[in-house]
Design an enzyme around this catalytic site. Sequence first.
Site, short mmCIF file in Angstrom:
data_model
loop_
_atom_site.label_atom_id
_atom_site.label_comp_id
_atom_site.label_asym_id
_atom_site.label_seq_id
_atom_site.Cartn_x
_atom_site.Cartn_y
_atom_site.Cartn_z
N GLY A 1 47.23 37.35 39.79
CA GLY A 1 48.65 37.42 40.09
C GLY A 1 49.33 38.50 39.28
N GLY A 2 50.66 38.55 39.43
CA GLY A 2 51.40 39.59 38.72
C GLY A 2 51.46 39.35 37.23
N ASP B 1 58.91 27.88 40.35
CA ASP B 1 58.06 28.88 41.03
C ASP B 1 57.21 28.18 42.09
OD1 ASP B 1 57.01 31.33 41.63
OD2 ASP B 1 55.61 31.38 39.94
N LYS C 1 43.41 30.22 32.67
CA LYS C 1 44.47 31.16 33.04
C LYS C 1 44.73 32.09 31.86
CE LYS C 1 49.30 31.37 34.54
NZ LYS C 1 50.52 30.59 34.83
N GLY D 1 41.38 33.95 40.84
CA GLY D 1 42.78 34.17 41.20
C GLY D 1 43.37 35.29 40.38
N THR E 1 45.60 36.24 35.23
CA THR E 1 44.32 36.21 35.93
C THR E 1 43.66 34.87 35.64
OG1 THR E 1 44.09 38.60 35.67
CG2 THR E 1 42.10 37.37 36.24
N VAL E 2 43.09 34.27 36.67
CA VAL E 2 42.48 32.95 36.50
C VAL E 2 40.96 33.09 36.65
CG1 VAL E 2 42.40 30.56 37.30
CG2 VAL E 2 44.55 31.85 37.44
#
Length: 418
Positions: free
Chosen positions: A261-262, A377, A280, A259, A265-266
């Site tokens: 995202g902004g 969120d 994460k 994964g 990172t996962v």
Amino acid sequence: MVNGSCTGVGCCEVDIPKGLKNVNTRSHSSQNHTKVENFNRCGYGFISKHLSKNFSIDSLRTLRSQKMMPMVLDWAIGNETCNDVENKSNYVCGDNSSCQNSEDGCGYRCKCKDGYDGNPYLPNGCQDIDECENRNNCNHLGQECINKPGKFTCACIKGYHLDQSAGVCVASQSSLQVKLLVGVGISFIVMLVFSSWLYLMVKQRKLIKLRQRFFEQNGGLILQQKLSKLENSTATAKIFTTEELRKATNNYDETLIIGRGGFATVYKGFLPNNRIVAIKKSKTVDESQIEQFINEVVVLSQINHRNVAKLLGCCLETQVPLLVYEFIPNGTLFEYIHHKNKASIVSWEIRLSIVAETVEALSYLHFAAFPPIIHRDVKSSNILLDSTHTAKVSDFGASRLVPRDQTQLTTMMQGTLG
């Protein structure tokens, strides 16, 4: 009579001549001692080893109690000399032996030659002695011992030559140069290894200090203090080390990214107990919110709800803290909404179930958790699905805890735009 004297007064002795065949002894007194009191008329004669008996006056009183005297058997083979028998069939000396005439004038004996040892009367009784086993032979610098039948020689090893005048091995000029070069080379290697070791030690110490600084900066001491108060709880967060997570992700291999995202990172990780986790790795951190972040880690780690992704622990030894969650294998709800190939396999019943489970999780966080947690969120990419398409609300990076002394809390919308 005089002690130690055996010259005819009270005692007399004579050596047995060589070649003598028979010996008779007879003792008598040359004077008449019948009128002398305490005169011992007994006489003793015996054969003993040369110089083994030191006569004394007391011997006259104690000699009768001595049952044995030391003797040496001197023997020889036959009556012929070595010259007479060496070429005859009855010659008994074996290989590597020599013949010696008897000192008594008749017969001979056998003896192993120099450099051999064993029984000279057997055909192969005398065997070569390995003189090189004696370390005293050829023990000078630059020498080596070479064993040969019956003897040995000392030779100069490679890099040395024999100095005829001194009779010793001396190092050749080229050998000295080679030794010098080897010595310099070894010294250089030792210095290089030592310098590298020292550099690595200093680097390691700096790395340890840096990790400790990050650990304290990210609230590690606060987290340890809070976790110590929850020792009786089996659901407390674990504090992972940098090395543990580095090994779990194969040094954060890009092929293990599940994964992106902004803000983070996962990675998919594998712990030593074969448990699969999601790690994460955030990109930024707000240092002013560290204490709140620690509080959220403690609270979230204790949440045990089937529709909330379980927080297993964190790592605080990096500049930005790392969070470790349970691994949810079936991706995000976002993929099932926007990717046609995945959307087609999810029935309306499953979709309704996902919605209900998500709402149930949020309801639990708002009303059942203590303190209450506002996610802030909620979106499809933060709702994970397991192997049975059960919803798991995740990514609490923007969440807020409702203080205990407040019944209402106003927050701004957080998360990724769009």
